[in-house]
Motif scaffolding. Structure first.
Motif, PDB file in Angstrom:
ATOM      1  N   UNK A   1       3.199  -7.281  -1.683  1.00 26.39           N
ATOM      2  CA  UNK A   1       4.412  -6.819  -2.343  1.00 26.39           C
ATOM      3  C   UNK A   1       4.259  -5.695  -3.345  1.00 26.39           C
ATOM      4  N   UNK A   2       3.038  -5.181  -3.543  1.00 26.69           N
ATOM      5  CA  UNK A   2       2.835  -4.175  -4.601  1.00 26.69           C
ATOM      6  C   UNK A   2       2.345  -2.842  -4.061  1.00 26.69           C
ATOM      7  N   UNK A   3       2.849  -2.418  -2.914  1.00 24.69           N
ATOM      8  CA  UNK A   3       2.385  -1.185  -2.277  1.00 24.69           C
ATOM      9  C   UNK A   3       2.582   0.048  -3.159  1.00 24.69           C
ATOM     10  N   UNK A   4       3.721   0.100  -3.858  1.00 25.55           N
ATOM     11  CA  UNK A   4       4.035   1.287  -4.660  1.00 25.55           C
ATOM     12  C   UNK A   4       3.000   1.532  -5.754  1.00 25.55           C
ATOM     13  N   UNK A   5       2.336   0.461  -6.195  1.00 28.12           N
ATOM     14  CA  UNK A   5       1.324   0.591  -7.242  1.00 28.12           C
ATOM     15  C   UNK A   5       0.175   1.499  -6.804  1.00 28.12           C
ATOM     16  N   UNK A   6      -0.201   1.428  -5.536  1.00 30.64           N
ATOM     17  CA  UNK A   6      -1.327   2.219  -5.053  1.00 30.64           C
ATOM     18  C   UNK A   6      -0.986   3.713  -5.040  1.00 30.64           C
ATOM     19  N   UNK A   7       0.278   4.027  -4.752  1.00 29.61           N
ATOM     20  CA  UNK A   7       0.715   5.420  -4.768  1.00 29.61           C
ATOM     21  C   UNK A   7       0.879   5.914  -6.206  1.00 29.61           C
ATOM     22  N   UNK A   8       1.514   5.092  -7.046  1.00 28.40           N
ATOM     23  CA  UNK A   8       1.781   5.484  -8.429  1.00 28.40           C
ATOM     24  C   UNK A   8       0.508   5.621  -9.271  1.00 28.40           C
ATOM     25  N   UNK A   9      -0.514   4.875  -8.894  1.00 30.40           N
ATOM     26  CA  UNK A   9      -1.780   4.943  -9.634  1.00 30.40           C
ATOM     27  C   UNK A   9      -2.654   6.108  -9.167  1.00 30.40           C
ATOM     28  N   UNK A  10      -2.222   6.786  -8.084  1.00 33.41           N
ATOM     29  CA  UNK A  10      -2.970   7.887  -7.448  1.00 33.41           C
ATOM     30  C   UNK A  10      -4.281   7.410  -6.832  1.00 33.41           C
ATOM     31  N   UNK A  11      -4.350   6.111  -6.567  1.00 32.39           N
ATOM     32  CA  UNK A  11      -5.518   5.579  -5.867  1.00 32.39           C
ATOM     33  C   UNK A  11      -5.480   5.974  -4.393  1.00 32.39           C
ATOM     34  N   UNK A  12      -4.283   5.925  -3.808  1.00 29.56           N
ATOM     35  CA  UNK A  12      -4.076   6.329  -2.422  1.00 29.56           C
ATOM     36  C   UNK A  12      -3.197   7.575  -2.407  1.00 29.56           C
ATOM     37  N   UNK A  13      -3.562   8.552  -1.585  1.00 28.42           N
ATOM     38  CA  UNK A  13      -2.749   9.761  -1.469  1.00 28.42           C
ATOM     39  C   UNK A  13      -1.361   9.428  -0.925  1.00 28.42           C
ATOM     40  N   UNK A  14      -0.471  10.376  -0.983  1.00 29.36           N
ATOM     41  CA  UNK A  14       0.905  10.178  -0.535  1.00 29.36           C
ATOM     42  C   UNK A  14       0.929   9.664   0.905  1.00 29.36           C
ATOM     43  N   UNK A  15       1.720   8.620   1.166  1.00 26.10           N
ATOM     44  CA  UNK A  15       1.792   8.030   2.497  1.00 26.10           C
ATOM     45  C   UNK A  15       3.233   7.617   2.798  1.00 26.10           C
ATOM     46  N   UNK A  16       3.523   7.368   4.078  1.00 27.19           N
ATOM     47  CA  UNK A  16       4.853   6.943   4.500  1.00 27.19           C
ATOM     48  C   UNK A  16       4.891   5.472   4.908  1.00 27.19           C
ATOM     49  N   UNK A  17       3.782   5.004   5.503  1.00 22.61           N
ATOM     50  CA  UNK A  17       3.759   3.640   6.027  1.00 22.61           C
ATOM     51  C   UNK A  17       2.508   2.901   5.554  1.00 22.61           C
ATOM     52  N   UNK A  18       2.671   1.601   5.292  1.00 24.19           N
ATOM     53  CA  UNK A  18       1.542   0.758   4.911  1.00 24.19           C
ATOM     54  C   UNK A  18       1.469  -0.439   5.855  1.00 24.19           C
ATOM     55  N   UNK A  19       0.256  -0.817   6.218  1.00 28.73           N
ATOM     56  CA  UNK A  19       0.044  -1.952   7.117  1.00 28.73           C
ATOM     57  C   UNK A  19      -1.084  -2.801   6.545  1.00 28.73           C
TER      58      UNK A  19
END
Length: 260
Positions: free
Chosen positions: A123-141
């Protein structure tokens, strides 16, 4: 207060449970696995044969003069059959794997005290984008997700894949393991550690590249932060050592980290 188990003790306990509890349960499904595999292969072959039959019929109608051009709809149906034949195997394989995991994972987790397993949802996918740990993405699996506690620190271990765009333009942004830890130190800033790059390109305009005193660490990683003092407080020599050890433990090509 319970005595903390050593790595050797945990490994021995897991090995014992693996052969006494996990292996017998897996063996129960071996016959079903083989049956499912044979059925899936046979079904795939039938779908391919149906696609070939439709293709032959389409060609035959054209050359016998019943139609002036190849039937576009028949061509699309044949293509759908061929694509379906290749997609059906991974679908049934994944379905069978999940069935086994639901039976086995609770036993595996028992070997590691507080560990709990759940599939597919996080449930916390947005955290990975907001923390800049993961580059910009459209889909998560997500595949396997483990939650637990060690020395009063809550952690999540998440097997995940992040992708950008779709179809022919689909690219994989990240495919690997993410570990989320509740920090036992107070901090208010934002610090990101990335694999070393020549240009030291920051993941955000709000973060600036910061050099640390450890030369060996600097050769392997770039540090970006909005609070240099806090970054040095968080990235201690013992933390640097453990980050390197984690890279070895997971046999990872690249390791990134964010304090967020």
């Amino acid at each position: 207060m319970t005595e903390e188990k050593t790595y050797s003790q945990m490994r021995n306990e897991f090995t014992e449970r693996f052969y006494k509890q996990i292996v017998p349960k897996i063996q129960k499904y071996e016959k079903e696995r083989k049956t499912t595999l044979i059925r899936t292969i046979c079904f795939s072959i039938l779908i391919i044969l149906a696609g070939i039959l439709i293709t032959i019929m389409n060609i035959s109608l054209r050359y016998k003069g019943y139609v002036e051009n190849f039937d576009e709809n028949l061509g699309k149906i044949a293509c759908a059959f061929f694509i379906g034949a290749f997609l059906i195997f991974p679908f049934f394989k994944k379905k069978f794997e999940n069935k086994i995991k639901e039976k086995i994972m609770p036993i595996v987790c028992m070997c590691f005290s507080n560990l709990k397993w759940s599939p597919n949802l996080y449930g916390s996918s947005s955290m990975f984008k907001n923390s800049f740990l993961i580059n910009d993405y459209d889909y998560s699996d997500y595949d396997d997700i483990f939650r637990g506690q060690f020395k009063d620190v809550n952690f999540d271990i998440i097997e995940s894949e992040f992708t950008k765009d779709s179809g022919k333009n689909k690219t994989t942004v990240f495919d690997g393991v993410i570990i989320k830890l509740d920090m036992n130190k107070n901090f208010t800033g934002h610090t990101v550690i990335k694999p070393n790059s020549l240009m030291h390109i920051t993941p955000s305009k709000a973060l600036r590249h910061t050099e640390l005193e450890d030369i060996q660490f600097e050769k392997k990683f770039d540090v970006f932060t909005d609070d240099e003092v806090e970054a040095r407080y968080l990235i201690t020599p013992s933390f640097m050592e453990r980050l390197n050890e984690m890279k070895v433990a997971f046999t990872a090509d690249k390791v990134s980290c964010a304090f967020y």
